[in-house]
Design a protein around this motif. Sequence first.
Motif, short mmCIF file in Angstrom:
data_model
loop_
_atom_site.label_atom_id
_atom_site.label_comp_id
_atom_site.label_asym_id
_atom_site.label_seq_id
_atom_site.Cartn_x
_atom_site.Cartn_y
_atom_site.Cartn_z
N LYS A 80 28.16 7.28 -4.13
CA LYS A 80 27.18 7.70 -3.12
C LYS A 80 26.14 8.62 -3.75
O LYS A 80 24.93 8.46 -3.53
CB LYS A 80 27.89 8.42 -1.97
CG LYS A 80 26.96 8.83 -0.82
CD LYS A 80 26.40 7.63 -0.10
CE LYS A 80 25.57 8.04 1.11
NZ LYS A 80 25.03 6.85 1.82
N GLY A 83 23.69 6.72 -5.95
CA GLY A 83 22.66 6.02 -5.20
C GLY A 83 21.53 6.94 -4.77
O GLY A 83 20.37 6.52 -4.69
N GLU A 204 18.71 5.29 -2.92
CA GLU A 204 18.94 5.31 -1.47
C GLU A 204 18.19 6.50 -0.90
O GLU A 204 17.80 7.42 -1.64
CB GLU A 204 20.43 5.48 -1.16
CG GLU A 204 21.32 4.35 -1.63
CD GLU A 204 22.77 4.64 -1.31
OE1 GLU A 204 23.05 5.35 -0.31
OE2 GLU A 204 23.64 4.17 -2.05
N LEU A 271 28.57 -3.49 5.40
CA LEU A 271 28.55 -4.14 4.09
C LEU A 271 29.80 -4.99 3.90
O LEU A 271 29.74 -6.14 3.47
CB LEU A 271 28.45 -3.08 2.98
CG LEU A 271 28.21 -3.59 1.55
CD1 LEU A 271 26.85 -4.25 1.44
CD2 LEU A 271 28.32 -2.45 0.56
N VAL A 402 25.26 -8.55 -3.29
CA VAL A 402 24.65 -7.37 -2.68
C VAL A 402 23.18 -7.25 -3.08
O VAL A 402 22.73 -7.83 -4.06
CB VAL A 402 25.39 -6.07 -3.09
CG1 VAL A 402 26.85 -6.13 -2.68
CG2 VAL A 402 25.29 -5.83 -4.60
N ARG A 403 22.45 -6.46 -2.30
CA ARG A 403 21.04 -6.19 -2.60
C ARG A 403 20.95 -5.09 -3.67
O ARG A 403 21.91 -4.35 -3.88
CB ARG A 403 20.32 -5.76 -1.32
CG ARG A 403 20.22 -6.87 -0.28
CD ARG A 403 19.35 -6.43 0.89
NE ARG A 403 20.01 -5.45 1.73
CZ ARG A 403 20.77 -5.75 2.79
NH1 ARG A 403 20.98 -7.02 3.12
NH2 ARG A 403 21.34 -4.81 3.51
N GLU A 405 19.60 -2.14 -3.77
CA GLU A 405 19.90 -0.79 -3.31
C GLU A 405 21.37 -0.59 -2.95
O GLU A 405 21.83 0.53 -2.77
CB GLU A 405 19.02 -0.41 -2.11
CG GLU A 405 19.24 -1.26 -0.87
CD GLU A 405 18.37 -2.50 -0.84
OE1 GLU A 405 18.15 -3.03 0.27
OE2 GLU A 405 17.90 -2.93 -1.92
N GLU A 406 22.12 -1.70 -2.83
CA GLU A 406 23.55 -1.63 -2.52
C GLU A 406 24.42 -1.77 -3.76
O GLU A 406 25.65 -1.74 -3.66
CB GLU A 406 23.92 -2.75 -1.54
CG GLU A 406 23.21 -2.70 -0.21
CD GLU A 406 23.45 -3.95 0.61
OE1 GLU A 406 23.34 -3.88 1.85
OE2 GLU A 406 23.72 -5.02 0.02
N GLN A 407 23.79 -1.91 -4.94
CA GLN A 407 24.55 -2.26 -6.13
C GLN A 407 25.59 -1.21 -6.49
O GLN A 407 26.74 -1.55 -6.80
CB GLN A 407 23.60 -2.47 -7.31
CG GLN A 407 24.28 -3.06 -8.54
CD GLN A 407 24.73 -4.49 -8.34
OE1 GLN A 407 23.99 -5.31 -7.83
NE2 GLN A 407 25.96 -4.79 -8.72
N LEU A 409 27.02 1.04 -4.56
CA LEU A 409 28.08 1.02 -3.55
C LEU A 409 28.96 -0.22 -3.71
O LEU A 409 30.18 -0.15 -3.60
CB LEU A 409 27.48 1.03 -2.14
CG LEU A 409 26.96 2.36 -1.62
CD1 LEU A 409 26.27 2.17 -0.27
CD2 LEU A 409 28.10 3.37 -1.49
N GLY A 410 28.32 -1.35 -3.97
CA GLY A 410 29.07 -2.59 -4.15
C GLY A 410 30.01 -2.52 -5.34
O GLY A 410 31.20 -2.84 -5.22
#
Length: 487
Positions: A80, A83, A204, A271, A402-403, A405-407, A409-410
């Motif tokens: 987190k 991001g 993020e 997600l 994933v997108r 910006e989600e990388q 977190l993914g």
Amino acid sequence: MSLNVESPQQAEEAGKAGFGARFALILIALLWASQLNGLIGLMGSNAQSQIAIHYHTTQIAWFTQIGSLVGVFATPFIVKAAGIYGKKRLLVIITTLGLVGDLVAAVSTNYETLLVGRAIAGFYGPSIALVYALARDVFPPKLVGPASGFLGGGMGVLALGGPFLSGWILDDYGYRGVLWFMVIATAIGLLALLFVVPESKVREARTPIDWVGGLLLGGGLTSVAYGVGKGEHWGWTSGNTVSFIGGGLVAVVVFVLVERKVSHPMFPITLLGRRRIWSTFLVTGMIMAALFAQGMIMNLLVLMPKIPGLSDGLGWSATKNAWVSAPNSVLLIAVSVATGMLARRIDSRVLLATGGTLLAVGIALISQFHETVGQIMSIGVISGIGMGMVVALVPIMVIESVRPEEQALGNGAQSMMQGVLQSVLTQVAFVVVAQNSHVMKGTAFYVDDSYSKGFLLFAGVVAVGTLLIALIPKAKSLDDVPVGQSA
């Protein structure tokens, strides 16, 4: 959030130009960062026999497990923060913590202090998630697939050189030399991150940290893994075991409920609501957890002494083990690089199913045939191809799911699932192999049937994970997914 994507013309030019000197240096630095955990794990795994004998402990599993538990707990907070504040920045912070932990372990004079050092170093655990996310952000689109495949296949580079290095240090300087080398390796990784790797521009929005959600998720998963680890000692029906496992599961359920209501969740439940994402995490988590966990049993098999009536280890030196495993490591590297390229043209699910099948067959065969060098090397060809395909595909399949910006977190979520499953599988495997063990002077020794059952357990998990690939829906091809280019 800032997202800078290359134009088609820039992407095409970068693809034609290849990596180039600058991107090659970045790739090497990220490779070192991505494999540092593996290098330390490999050297620690090779040294665990000496450590167990030196400290007269039957709890050697915690030498590797305690760092995994800390890594699982810390992952939600680290990904987190990465991001929001930058992936490189967080990598530098957790690498520094890893260096501190390695130093504590290297100067330790008792097993308890050694475990404290390994626990501090466990904060480096989520590094692989941040490395893969950085690769998506800093490389041109046409290089993301090959770079990700190479980073995943870096396990082969590690497996090739690591055992020789580990064998030389272990045979000449003992486990203490291994601990000090961990310090040196981490320091090199820190310097490479500081001076070679650029920061990602993908961010993020800066929102308040969901501390409650992070504690519930990280604490809950850690509690489950710890309860499983202590289950044999406490008894599987004891109050302590039930409390840790049950309490951890309750915490995860409460986390899901809390995250649905907070304004800025630690991990967006939506997600995981996407089938492509949760199915990919489940499958890759199971297969990778079994792949890594079986390596510890293999190292015990080849490095534990051969003592008639007491221990059925092969009694190899670490250097001999390195020579035997070297061809398999070269194969793994070649296959992983090739898989990264093939993933641009062939459905990644088909490639993963092929790799998983070969890996399951290889582990099953080694469970029955592991008495000679010839058996281990020949079966290693099957396992090596499967491993090479699997390790290259995990980061690629997350990218496809994933997108940009989600990388982080993914990758973090996949890493957490893999970490928990690996901790649980490792403890279950030690329970299985301990059923026919003998304890002498505080050290546990294992018979051949114990090793066979341990390998069969891992082969079964890989096989189940491979069958579950059918749950994963088709996604965009690797060339069609957006990437952020910030280098």
